[in-house]
Design a protein around this motif. Structure first.
Motif, mmCIF file in Angstrom:
data_model
loop_
_atom_site.group_PDB
_atom_site.id
_atom_site.type_symbol
_atom_site.label_atom_id
_atom_site.label_comp_id
_atom_site.label_asym_id
_atom_site.label_seq_id
_atom_site.Cartn_x
_atom_site.Cartn_y
_atom_site.Cartn_z
ATOM 1 N N ALA A 164 0.822 -1.214 0.000
ATOM 2 C CA ALA A 164 0.000 0.000 0.000
ATOM 3 C C ALA A 164 0.853 1.260 0.000
ATOM 4 C CB ALA A 164 -0.926 -0.006 1.211
ATOM 5 N N TYR A 206 -4.101 0.998 4.800
ATOM 6 C CA TYR A 206 -5.246 0.496 5.572
ATOM 7 C C TYR A 206 -4.736 0.302 6.992
ATOM 8 C CZ TYR A 206 -7.485 -3.826 7.485
ATOM 9 O OH TYR A 206 -8.039 -4.792 8.275
ATOM 10 N N TRP A 207 -5.328 0.972 7.932
ATOM 11 C CA TRP A 207 -4.942 0.776 9.330
ATOM 12 C C TRP A 207 -6.142 1.149 10.184
ATOM 13 C CZ3 TRP A 207 -1.209 -2.113 10.990
ATOM 14 C CH2 TRP A 207 -0.840 -2.085 12.334
ATOM 15 N N LYS A 265 -10.034 -0.879 11.804
ATOM 16 C CA LYS A 265 -11.267 -1.544 11.374
ATOM 17 C C LYS A 265 -12.460 -0.855 12.012
ATOM 18 C CE LYS A 265 -8.772 -5.935 11.801
ATOM 19 N NZ LYS A 265 -8.499 -6.588 10.536
ATOM 20 N N ASN A 310 -14.138 -7.385 8.902
ATOM 21 C CA ASN A 310 -12.933 -6.742 8.367
ATOM 22 C C ASN A 310 -13.292 -5.526 7.513
ATOM 23 O OD1 ASN A 310 -10.430 -7.493 9.186
ATOM 24 N ND2 ASN A 310 -10.139 -9.074 7.635
ATOM 25 N N ARG A 346 -11.768 -16.325 10.030
ATOM 26 C CA ARG A 346 -11.576 -15.627 8.751
ATOM 27 C C ARG A 346 -11.545 -16.591 7.570
ATOM 28 N NH1 ARG A 346 -7.154 -11.355 9.395
ATOM 29 N NH2 ARG A 346 -8.006 -9.994 10.986
ATOM 30 N N SER A 368 -0.063 -12.718 3.847
ATOM 31 C CA SER A 368 -1.485 -13.023 4.025
ATOM 32 C C SER A 368 -2.328 -12.447 2.886
ATOM 33 C CB SER A 368 -1.994 -12.525 5.374
ATOM 34 O OG SER A 368 -2.069 -11.122 5.396
ATOM 35 N N SER A 395 -8.314 -11.386 5.031
ATOM 36 C CA SER A 395 -7.367 -10.381 5.500
ATOM 37 C C SER A 395 -7.680 -9.130 4.694
ATOM 38 C CB SER A 395 -5.931 -10.852 5.237
ATOM 39 O OG SER A 395 -5.016 -9.893 5.696
ATOM 40 N N SER A 446 -6.071 -6.500 3.552
ATOM 41 C CA SER A 446 -5.224 -6.139 2.415
ATOM 42 C C SER A 446 -5.344 -7.153 1.263
ATOM 43 C CB SER A 446 -3.766 -6.013 2.858
ATOM 44 O OG SER A 446 -3.344 -7.187 3.531
ATOM 45 N N ARG A 474 -7.095 -6.312 -2.161
ATOM 46 C CA ARG A 474 -6.417 -5.562 -3.211
ATOM 47 C C ARG A 474 -5.560 -6.467 -4.101
ATOM 48 N NH1 ARG A 474 -4.633 -1.748 1.364
ATOM 49 N NH2 ARG A 474 -2.860 -3.141 1.092
ATOM 50 N N SER A 491 -0.622 -6.978 12.574
ATOM 51 C CA SER A 491 -1.385 -5.808 12.116
ATOM 52 C C SER A 491 -2.789 -5.831 12.696
ATOM 53 C CB SER A 491 -1.428 -5.704 10.597
ATOM 54 O OG SER A 491 -1.072 -6.867 9.957
ATOM 55 N N THR A 492 -3.379 -7.016 12.772
ATOM 56 C CA THR A 492 -4.744 -7.104 13.301
ATOM 57 C C THR A 492 -4.829 -6.506 14.700
ATOM 58 O OG1 THR A 492 -5.079 -9.138 12.055
ATOM 59 C CG2 THR A 492 -6.630 -8.703 13.825
ATOM 60 N N MET A 525 -3.651 -2.527 14.839
ATOM 61 C CA MET A 525 -4.618 -1.503 14.395
ATOM 62 C C MET A 525 -5.769 -1.350 15.382
ATOM 63 S SD MET A 525 -6.326 -3.033 10.887
ATOM 64 C CE MET A 525 -4.869 -3.647 10.078
ATOM 65 N N PHE A 544 0.946 6.991 9.092
ATOM 66 C CA PHE A 544 0.555 5.708 9.686
ATOM 67 C C PHE A 544 1.463 5.366 10.871
ATOM 68 C CE2 PHE A 544 2.006 1.130 8.653
ATOM 69 C CZ PHE A 544 1.390 0.584 9.777
ATOM 70 N N ALA A 547 3.604 -3.036 8.608
ATOM 71 C CA ALA A 547 3.684 -3.356 10.033
ATOM 72 C C ALA A 547 4.934 -4.177 10.338
ATOM 73 C CB ALA A 547 2.425 -4.098 10.460
HETATM 74 C C1 DP6 Z 1 0.172 -1.940 7.348
HETATM 75 O O1 DP6 Z 1 -4.464 -6.770 5.922
HETATM 76 O O2 DP6 Z 1 -2.626 -7.688 7.386
HETATM 77 O O3 DP6 Z 1 0.050 -3.583 5.631
HETATM 78 O O4 DP6 Z 1 -7.133 -7.245 7.911
HETATM 79 O O5 DP6 Z 1 -6.203 -7.705 10.150
HETATM 80 O O6 DP6 Z 1 -5.547 -9.153 8.217
HETATM 81 P P1 DP6 Z 1 -5.967 -7.766 8.685
HETATM 82 O O7 DP6 Z 1 -4.736 -6.812 8.423
HETATM 83 P P2 DP6 Z 1 -3.741 -6.716 7.198
HETATM 84 O O8 DP6 Z 1 -3.175 -5.248 7.437
HETATM 85 C C2 DP6 Z 1 -2.314 -4.627 6.554
HETATM 86 C C3 DP6 Z 1 -1.831 -3.337 7.126
HETATM 87 C C4 DP6 Z 1 -0.730 -2.653 6.348
HETATM 88 C C5 DP6 Z 1 -1.291 -1.591 5.418
HETATM 89 C C6 DP6 Z 1 -1.933 -2.046 4.120
HETATM 90 O O9 DP6 Z 1 -1.582 -3.095 3.576
HETATM 91 O O10 DP6 Z 1 -2.798 -1.290 3.638
#
Ligand code: DP6
Length: 397
Positions: free
Chosen positions: A22, A26-27, A29, A35, A82, A129, A161, A163, A166, A216-217, A220, A268, A311
């Motif tokens: 990214a 994404y950070w 929920k 999710n 999940r 993941s 998950s 991310s 995408r 990351s879960t 965040m 972030f 992360a």
């Molecule tokens: C910092 O997708 O690993 O990479 O939804 O809990 O499985 P979960 O988290 P995850 O978080 C990724 C966070 C990041 C930023 C990003 O990829 O956007």
């Protein structure tokens, strides 16, 4: 070779899926169960020549009753909520097709055997993941012959998950966070295909082989619960970054793309530091990578490189092919003894010299480099990891 193909048929389908990194993160929920994200995000899909997950989904009445998953040669637990959510939704879509057309085999009722492997060492400490869940969902959707498009499948992968949604597309991909409570509008869309801006490259400096400290879960969730700065990030910073970076991608304006990428990574990690107790993902090596990018941009007289950190401490440095000598050449001079360089790196020469203290920290802290670039989304493959007999092909890495 004799193969026992008697008994119930084995159905199988294989796909590859890419890693994405990214540039607007994404950070957070708004709904941990489904999710659903607190904010939209945008990523670049990386080439599967360098980083990919290969997954075969198969099903047969021959298999033991319980679904199973083998990851890099080891049995993997799929009882988690999940994974179960992904399997349940895909089966439900297949069951609908079977209801509508009674000539279809009842695959939705058969146990699944999923075999998956990464083409990069798990020890690289790269988030796998995203590629993993994207490949799982795409492979089962293909096995079930689901007509759903990648955006529709992203709603399912997201539940594995965040991310991962995408990684169902190549190129430049946004996750629209949506507003609905059921999450049906929280999905990935292609902002631009890889072919729109194919010159985008990435150099990954692997700064840790260890598993990350705070997942990351959980990280965040702690940030959402305790950081005041996070509220401002969601309300003001991210919307601005999304608008600017989408325009930068449309216009292929690297300087603007790079500034947003660096600012968003900084924002972030600032919310991580503002989490109570604070979370630190970047280490001394990461900070040296930031300084190195700043020095390169300063000496080049314009922004030709952008760093971003997820992360964990690994640096991902985006740049354009035209700047390969300045970026790859500069880091190669310092890290020539490090594993992972492609042959082309040796022939790229740069006049830029990094400050000695920075060079020393990088030498001591970077364990591996990965040279890659923007790439395509999931691709169907004939390299099945389940034999026609149903036996898994088990390879460790
Ligand atoms: C910092 O997708 O690993 O990479 O939804 O809990 O499985 P979960 O988290 P995850 O978080 C990724 C966070 C990041 C930023 C990003 O990829 O956007």
């Amino acid at each position: 070779m004799y193969m026992d193909l008697s008994g119930p048929p084995v159905y199988r389908s294989t796909t590859t899926a890419p890693v994405n990194i990214a540039v607007v993160k994404y950070w957070g929920k708004r709904d941990p169960k489904l999710n659903l994200a607190t904010n939209p995000s945008l990523s670049v899909t990386l080439s599967q020549d360098d980083l990919r997950t290969l997954t075969t989904a198969s099903c047969s009445a021959k298999f033991p009753k319980e679904d199973s998953l083998t990851l890099n040669g080891e049995p993997s637990d799929i009882s988690g909520a999940r994974t179960q959510a992904c399997l349940r939704e895909l089966r439900a879509l297949r069951a609908k097709l079977e209801e509508a057309d009674s000539s279809l085999p009842k695959l939705s009722e058969l146990p699944l055997r999923i075999v998956t492997e990464n083409n990069f060492p798990t020890a690289a400490g790269l988030a796998s993941s995203a590629a993993g869940f994207a490949a799982l969902v795409r492979a089962i959707a293909d096995l079930y012959r689901l007509p759903n498009n990648p955006t529709e499948l992203s709603v399912i992968a997201r539940q594995g998950s965040g991310s991962a949604c995408r990684s169902l597309f190549g190129g430049y991909v946004a996750w629209r966070d949506g507003t609905q409570e059921d999450g049906l509008d929280s999905k990935a869309v292609e902002v631009a295909p890889a072919s729109h801006w194919p010159e985008m490259r990435a150099l990954i400096l692997v700064a840790s082989a260890a598993k990350k400290g705070v997942s990351s879960t959980s990280g965040m969730q702690q940030t959402v619960a305790t950081s005041g700065l996070f509220k401002q990030r969601v309300a003001e910073v991210v919307p601005k970054h999304m608008a600017t970076i989408e325009e930068a991608i449309a216009k292929k304006d690297f300087a603007s793309f790079a500034e947003v990428t660096m600012r968003d990574s900084n924002s972030f990690h600032a919310t991580c530091a503002d989490t109570y107790p604070p979370i630190f993902y970047m280490n001394d090596t990461s900070r040296a990578a930031v300084r190195a990018v700043e020095q390169i941009n300063e000496k080049a007289g314009k922004t030709i490189a952008a760093y971003t950190f997820d992360a964990g401490p690994n640096a991902v440095i985006y740049f354009l092919e035209e700047s390969a000598a300045a970026i790859v050449g500069t880091f190669y001079k310092v890290l020539s003894a490090t594993e992972g360089w492609k042959d082309e790196a040796k022939s790229l020469s740069s006049e830029i010299e990094l400050e000695e203290t920075i060079a020393q920290i990088l030498k001591g802290g970077v364990s591996r480099v990965i040279q890659t670039g923007v790439g395509e989304g999931p691709v169907k493959s004939n390299e099945h990891l389940v034999k026609p007999t149903g036996d898994p092909i088990i390879r460790k890495n």
